[in-house]
Structure formats: C-alpha cells, structure tokens
Write a protein that holds these residues in place. Structure first.
Motif, mmCIF file in Angstrom:
data_model
loop_
_atom_site.group_PDB
_atom_site.id
_atom_site.type_symbol
_atom_site.label_atom_id
_atom_site.label_comp_id
_atom_site.label_asym_id
_atom_site.label_seq_id
_atom_site.Cartn_x
_atom_site.Cartn_y
_atom_site.Cartn_z
ATOM 1 N N ARG A 129 -5.786 0.627 1.858
ATOM 2 C CA ARG A 129 -4.891 0.554 0.706
ATOM 3 C C ARG A 129 -5.528 -0.149 -0.479
ATOM 4 O O ARG A 129 -5.259 0.194 -1.636
ATOM 5 N N GLU A 130 -6.388 -1.149 -0.211
ATOM 6 C CA GLU A 130 -7.024 -1.856 -1.307
ATOM 7 C C GLU A 130 -7.983 -0.944 -2.083
ATOM 8 O O GLU A 130 -8.247 -1.161 -3.263
ATOM 9 N N ASP B 2 -4.414 3.482 -2.725
ATOM 10 C CA ASP B 2 -3.053 3.315 -2.220
ATOM 11 C C ASP B 2 -2.226 4.593 -2.279
ATOM 12 O O ASP B 2 -1.104 4.635 -1.788
ATOM 13 N N ASP C 71 0.596 -1.177 3.242
ATOM 14 C CA ASP C 71 -0.300 -2.298 3.485
ATOM 15 C C ASP C 71 -0.219 -2.790 4.921
ATOM 16 O O ASP C 71 0.830 -2.786 5.543
ATOM 17 N N ASP D 203 -3.750 -8.407 0.165
ATOM 18 C CA ASP D 203 -2.614 -7.760 0.819
ATOM 19 C C ASP D 203 -1.384 -7.878 -0.067
ATOM 20 O O ASP D 203 -1.279 -8.782 -0.895
#
Length: 272
Positions: free
Chosen positions: A156-157, A160, A185, A221
């Motif tokens: 996701r980082e 996303d 996340d 996160d």
C-alpha cells in the motif's frame, strides 16, 4: 374510352429486398457490490498482506451450462446455485442438461475474486484483464471461468490503488470496464525516528517534572496501524520519563540533576 397513363421519364420503380437479421446483444457483468467475491471487481478491497501462492483449495466449475448454474465456494464447501432452466431433450424424452462438473487444480497465486457475467442470448462468454502500460500485472485471469488470482505482492505504501480493465466477450461483442482495486493497510511498517541523533542540553537546576525535549517518529501505516507509542528502556533506573503518546521527555517528579555527579545521560527510547 380507353385511358392511357403516361409516366414521366424521370420516374423509376425499384424493388427493395429487406432482410431481417437477429440482433446481437452485448454481454454484461453482474454488479454484486463491493463486498461480493464475484461480479465486475469494482471497488474490490485487498489487504496488502494478502499471501501470494498460498491458495490450496480445489476449484469446482462447470464445463458447460455456466449461464444456468453457478458455484458458490468457500474454504469448507461448494454449493451449486441455479440461474436458469435446462432446455435439452435427453434420449429418454426428458428435459435435462449435461453440464460436466470438473475440479480444477489450485492456480498459481492466491484466488481473490471471480469475474462473473452473462450473455442475453445465452452464448458462452470469456473474460479478460489488462493493465496500463508500464504498470505491474498484479493479477492473472482464467479467461473461461473468470477466476482472478494474485501473482504479485501488494504494498500500500507503494501503490494504494490498482487500475484494471476487465472485459467480457461473447465472441461478437466485447464490453470493457475500468475498475479500481483498493489496497488496504496492514501494520507492516516500523516507526522511524526523525532528526536524529538527539543531543539535549539541560540546565542542572531545571525543576523536576519539566519537559525538556520532544521525540518524534513517523509510521507510514495508516489508521490504527500508524499510531505510535513511546517508552523508555530501564525505566526504573532512569531519571527521565516520556509521554507514551506525544513523545515529550520530562525529568521525573522528585528528581534533581547534579552536574558534578553526572554530566551526561544516555537514554534509550523505543517507538512502537
């Protein structure tokens, strides 16, 4: 008296032959909503820690009659559901369907979704999936059965949202839809301190309980997974305390500093 009709020379009579052909209606996806495991894949959410290549269940599918019957399957059981009526006539004169239930071996990758649609004329349909040029191909598709498998790890980082063009075809008409898959996340990022190293000058007559510095860390996160808690190691022998949520470092209540006894204190802060 005999009448004679005179037609002007510019008038011609043409015989028009009109042929009627059956219209072909385009196939379409079922839109079962974001919480469904089958349909057009719109607004599907996948956790970034979804395992790749860990799907061990056998997939049950019909070789034919996919417009008449469907299979809802989970980790424990598979249930056949009816979506239409059989129209074949068997040798004995009964109405029935020969559909051919097959068990497919697990795909390479994790099964995450099933594209599902139909054709108004009842023709068999196939499914497709394409990605934008230069982007990662996170998923693979079984064109006959619509099974979507995850073949690349999600992060996701790094990304996303994943844009995918899914398609359904009856051989004559193809319908394509652009959908977004949301990557949710997982608490997989460790906090990182910023502006290190920390060297804090403190006057020896600073009153006890005073705040002397603020420790700062960041966590990539999101949601509850991005919250940070601070604490000190060896807290019982330490002359300092830290606010667990803000990271503010203070002199312990009742503690005084003495330059002649100790000019330097080393403190270990843990962010979690």
């Amino acid at each position: 008296m005999k009448q004679v009709w005179h037609l002007p020379p510019s008038l011609f009579l043409n015989l028009v032959h009109v042929c009627l052909v059956q219209a072909n209606y385009a196939p379409y996806f079922f839109d079962n909503g974001a919480s469904s495991t089958n349909g057009n894949m719109a607004l599907l959410s996948l956790s970034e820690d979804t395992a790749v290549g860990q799907y061990d269940n056998v997939i049950y599918q019909f070789e034919k009659c996919r417009d008449l019957f469907g299979i809802v399957q989970n980790e424990k059981e598979a249930t056949v559901i009816a979506a239409g009526q059989c129209s074949e006539t068997t040798r004995a004169g009964a109405i029935g369907c020969t559909c051919g239930l097959v068990a497919k071996p697990p795909p390479t990758g994790t099964h995450v979704y099933t594209l599902n649609g139909t054709d108004p004329e009842g023709d068999p349909v196939t499914y497709g999936m394409t990605f934008e040029a230069g982007s990662r191909s996170y998923f693979a598709i079984d064109e006959n059965y619509g099974n979507v498998t995850l073949i690349e790890e999600l992060d996701r980082e790094r990304e996303d949202e994943i844009e995918v063009v899914v398609s359904i075809s009856d051989g004559l008409s193809t319908v394509a839809e652009k959908v977004r898959i949301l990557v949710t996340d997982a608490n997989d990022e460790s906090p990182e301190f910023i502006n290190t190293p920390y060297i804090v000058p403190v006057q020896e007559d600073t009153p006890s309980g005073s705040s002397i510095f603020k420790i700062e860390a960041v966590d990539r996160d999101t949601g509850s997974g991005g919250s940070i808690t601070y604490f000190l190691q060896n807290i019982h022998t330490n002359k300092f305390t830290i606010d667990r949520h803000s990271g503010v470092l203070r002199i312990k209540t009742g503690i005084t500093l003495d330059y002649e006894k100790s000019r330097t204190y080393f403190i270990t802060v843990v962010a979690k």
